[in-house]
Design a protein around this motif. Structure first.
Motif, PDB file in Angstrom:
ATOM      1  N   ILE A  86      33.221  -2.386  38.992  1.00 61.36           N
ATOM      2  CA  ILE A  86      33.223  -0.675  39.208  1.00 61.36           C
ATOM      3  C   ILE A  86      32.419  -0.440  40.197  1.00 61.36           C
ATOM      4  CG2 ILE A  86      32.427   1.669  37.843  1.00 61.36           C
ATOM      5  CD1 ILE A  86      33.530   0.391  35.447  1.00 61.36           C
ATOM      6  N   ARG A  87      32.898   0.660  40.810  1.00 66.96           N
ATOM      7  CA  ARG A  87      31.871   0.612  42.386  1.00 66.96           C
ATOM      8  C   ARG A  87      30.599   2.760  42.572  1.00 66.96           C
ATOM      9  NH1 ARG A  87      31.404  -3.829  47.062  1.00 66.96           N
ATOM     10  NH2 ARG A  87      31.870  -5.122  46.336  1.00 66.96           N
ATOM     11  N   ARG A  88      30.037   2.237  41.749  1.00 63.52           N
ATOM     12  CA  ARG A  88      29.535   3.869  42.320  1.00 63.52           C
ATOM     13  C   ARG A  88      29.354   4.298  43.688  1.00 63.52           C
ATOM     14  NH1 ARG A  88      25.307   7.466  41.508  1.00 63.52           N
ATOM     15  NH2 ARG A  88      25.755   8.791  40.181  1.00 63.52           N
ATOM     16  N   GLN A  89      29.623   4.575  44.386  1.00 59.11           N
ATOM     17  CA  GLN A  89      29.294   5.687  45.626  1.00 59.11           C
ATOM     18  C   GLN A  89      30.003   3.693  46.788  1.00 59.11           C
ATOM     19  OE1 GLN A  89      25.701   7.089  45.730  1.00 59.11           O
ATOM     20  NE2 GLN A  89      26.718   9.043  45.474  1.00 59.11           N
ATOM     21  N   GLY A  90      30.208   2.753  46.697  1.00 57.05           N
ATOM     22  CA  GLY A  90      30.423   1.321  47.118  1.00 57.05           C
ATOM     23  C   GLY A  90      29.790   1.050  46.195  1.00 57.05           C
ATOM     24  N   LYS A  91      28.555   0.782  45.559  1.00 57.03           N
ATOM     25  CA  LYS A  91      27.857   0.212  45.404  1.00 57.03           C
ATOM     26  C   LYS A  91      28.399  -1.183  43.866  1.00 57.03           C
ATOM     27  CE  LYS A  91      22.978  -1.384  43.526  1.00 57.03           C
ATOM     28  NZ  LYS A  91      22.104  -1.042  43.463  1.00 57.03           N
ATOM     29  N   PRO A  92      28.663  -2.339  43.576  1.00 55.35           N
ATOM     30  CA  PRO A  92      28.917  -2.561  43.167  1.00 55.35           C
ATOM     31  C   PRO A  92      27.951  -2.195  41.125  1.00 55.35           C
ATOM     32  CG  PRO A  92      29.437  -4.179  43.977  1.00 55.35           C
ATOM     33  CD  PRO A  92      28.032  -3.263  44.731  1.00 55.35           C
ATOM     34  N   VAL A  93      28.390  -2.168  39.596  1.00 56.81           N
ATOM     35  CA  VAL A  93      27.556  -1.734  39.217  1.00 56.81           C
ATOM     36  C   VAL A  93      28.603  -2.515  37.832  1.00 56.81           C
ATOM     37  CG1 VAL A  93      26.869   0.363  39.500  1.00 56.81           C
ATOM     38  CG2 VAL A  93      29.095   0.587  38.715  1.00 56.81           C
ATOM     39  N   ASP A  94      26.936  -2.473  37.009  1.00 54.78           N
ATOM     40  CA  ASP A  94      28.140  -3.026  35.707  1.00 54.78           C
ATOM     41  C   ASP A  94      28.116  -2.346  34.948  1.00 54.78           C
ATOM     42  OD1 ASP A  94      28.006  -4.858  33.189  1.00 54.78           O
ATOM     43  OD2 ASP A  94      25.989  -4.821  32.903  1.00 54.78           O
ATOM     44  N   PRO A  95      29.950  -3.265  35.128  1.00 54.01           N
ATOM     45  CA  PRO A  95      31.194  -2.302  33.439  1.00 54.01           C
ATOM     46  C   PRO A  95      30.814  -1.611  32.842  1.00 54.01           C
ATOM     47  CG  PRO A  95      32.124  -4.052  35.574  1.00 54.01           C
ATOM     48  CD  PRO A  95      30.927  -4.128  35.084  1.00 54.01           C
ATOM     49  N   ALA A  96      30.323  -2.249  32.167  1.00 52.07           N
ATOM     50  CA  ALA A  96      30.202  -2.848  30.459  1.00 52.07           C
ATOM     51  C   ALA A  96      28.564  -1.547  30.469  1.00 52.07           C
ATOM     52  CB  ALA A  96      28.786  -4.338  30.140  1.00 52.07           C
ATOM     53  N   LYS A  97      28.113  -0.846  31.513  1.00 57.77           N
ATOM     54  CA  LYS A  97      27.260   0.559  30.865  1.00 57.77           C
ATOM     55  C   LYS A  97      27.865   1.380  31.231  1.00 57.77           C
ATOM     56  CE  LYS A  97      23.513  -1.493  32.679  1.00 57.77           C
ATOM     57  NZ  LYS A  97      22.512  -1.546  34.186  1.00 57.77           N
ATOM     58  N   TYR A  98      30.000   1.257  31.872  1.00 60.17           N
ATOM     59  CA  TYR A  98      30.246   2.464  31.043  1.00 60.17           C
ATOM     60  C   TYR A  98      31.647   2.364  30.490  1.00 60.17           C
ATOM     61  CZ  TYR A  98      28.185   3.213  35.881  1.00 60.17           C
ATOM     62  OH  TYR A  98      26.916   3.884  36.819  1.00 60.17           O
ATOM     63  N   LEU A  99      31.887   1.339  29.441  1.00 55.37           N
ATOM     64  CA  LEU A  99      32.812   1.110  28.680  1.00 55.37           C
ATOM     65  C   LEU A  99      32.186   1.068  27.285  1.00 55.37           C
ATOM     66  CD1 LEU A  99      34.438  -1.895  30.485  1.00 55.37           C
ATOM     67  CD2 LEU A  99      35.927  -0.003  30.501  1.00 55.37           C
ATOM     68  N   PRO A 100      33.655   1.491  26.397  1.00 53.67           N
ATOM     69  CA  PRO A 100      32.821   1.399  25.224  1.00 53.67           C
ATOM     70  C   PRO A 100      31.977  -0.079  24.876  1.00 53.67           C
ATOM     71  CG  PRO A 100      35.363   2.116  25.257  1.00 53.67           C
ATOM     72  CD  PRO A 100      35.044   1.254  26.833  1.00 53.67           C
ATOM     73  N   SER A 101      30.964   0.774  23.275  1.00 49.80           N
ATOM     74  CA  SER A 101      30.329  -0.169  23.019  1.00 49.80           C
ATOM     75  C   SER A 101      32.204  -1.555  22.485  1.00 49.80           C
ATOM     76  CB  SER A 101      29.344   0.004  21.927  1.00 49.80           C
ATOM     77  OG  SER A 101      29.186   0.801  22.170  1.00 49.80           O
ATOM     78  N   ARG A 102      31.546  -2.237  22.141  1.00 54.91           N
ATOM     79  CA  ARG A 102      32.477  -3.864  21.972  1.00 54.91           C
ATOM     80  C   ARG A 102      32.600  -3.615  20.226  1.00 54.91           C
ATOM     81  NH1 ARG A 102      34.172  -7.753  25.027  1.00 54.91           N
ATOM     82  NH2 ARG A 102      33.905  -9.029  23.567  1.00 54.91           N
TER      83      ARG A 102
END
Length: 241
Positions: A225-241
C-alpha cells in the motif's frame, strides 16, 4: 506497459539545460530522472499512473526517458504542500525471506472485515488468504509477503482502477497496480496470471490475478500500500488478524 528504457544524455553537463523540463529541476512537484529509472517506477514512487506522467509531460515516446530529464509528477495546479510528495526507492522488496512462516495463522478471508487505519474510507481488505511470510520493513520489504499455492485468487484490496498491469518493473514479476484515489495505490506482485487490464475499474474483493512466483523464489503475493507514493505498512490499514 513494459519497462521504459532510460538513455544516458548524449552530452553531459555542458548541454544538460537542453534536456526536457530542465528549467524545473529542483522545483516541488518535479522529479529529475536518475540512472536505472523507468517511467513505471517513477510513477509508482509518486503515487501516479504512468499514463498521467506521459500526458502531463507531453512525452512523444512513452518508452524512452533520459537521465537528467525533469518530469512533472503532480497534476498541473496541484498543491504540493497538500500532497506531501515523498520519493522512496522500491528495490529489494521481492528478496525478503520468511522468518516464521509456519507460526503465522491464516489471514482472514478478504471482504469480511473493516480496516483499522486512516484510509480515507476505502476499507482495505486482505488481498489473499494464506500465511504471512514476511512483514513490512521500511528498508528491506516495502509491503507484506503472503504465502499460498499457485493459482490461488488475488483480490483487489479496495475499489479502484488499474494503472499498471505487466511485467516491466524489475523484482515484481507480473504486477498489478491499482489507484484508489489521489492518496492511495496498492500493488500486487509475482502473479501467475493477470486477469485485469490497464484503465479497467475494479471492485473491492474482485479477483484480479492468480498467485504465482514470477521473479520470486517461491509462490507468494507481495502486497504493497502506498500513500502519496510512499510505502506504508499494510498491516496498519488491514483488518486485525
Amino acid at each position: 506497459m513494459q519497462g521504459v528504457t532510460v538513455r544516458s544524455a548524449p552530452v553531459p553537463a555542458l548541454i544538460a539545460s537542453t534536456l526536457p523540463g530542465a528549467e524545473n529541476a529542483g522545483k516541488p512537484g518535479y522529479y529529475t530522472v536518475q540512472k536505472g529509472d523507468t517511467l513505471t517506477r517513477v510513477a509508482l514512487d509518486h503515487g501516479q499512473s504512468w499514463r498521467d506522467l506521459v500526458r502531463w509531460n507531453s512525452l512523444s515516446n512513452a518508452h524512452l526517458i533520459e537521465v537528467g530529464q525533469v518530469l512533472r509528477v503532480l497534476p498541473p495546479g496541484a498543491s504540493v504542500e497538500a500532497k506531501g510528495v515523498v520519493v522512496q526507492p522500491i528495490g529489494g522488496s521481492a528478496e525478503v525471506v520468511a522468518s516464521k512462516p509456519a507460526a503465522s495463522p491464516p489471514l482472514p478471508v478478504a471482504g469480511t472485515s473493516t480496516t483499522t487505519g486512516n484510509d480515507d474510507g476505502l476499507g482495505f481488505i486482505w488481498p489473499a488468504s494464506g500465511n504471512l511470510l514476511a512483514g513490512f520493513d521500511d528498508v528491506k520489504n516495502k509491503g507484506l509477503d503472503i504465502g499460498g499455492k499457485a493459482g490461488d485468487p488475488v483480490l483487489a484490496a479496495a475499489d479502484g482502477h488499474v494503472v499498471y498491469a505487466g511485467a516491466g518493473l524489475r523484482g515484481y514479476g507480473n504486477l498489478i497496480i491499482l489507484k484508489h484515489n489521489n492518496i492511495f495505490l496498492s500493488a500486487y506482485a509475482h502473479n501467475q496470471i493477470l486477469l485485469v487490464k490497464e484503465d479497467q475499474k475494479v471492485n473491492k474483493g474482485q479477483k484480479i490475478a492468480e498467485m504465482g512466483k514470477t521473479d520470486a523464489d517461491r509462490v507468494k503475493l507481495h502486497f504493497e500500500i502506498r500513500r502519496q507514493g510512499k510505502p506504508v505498512d499494510p498491516a496498519k490499514y488491514l483488518p486485525s488478524r
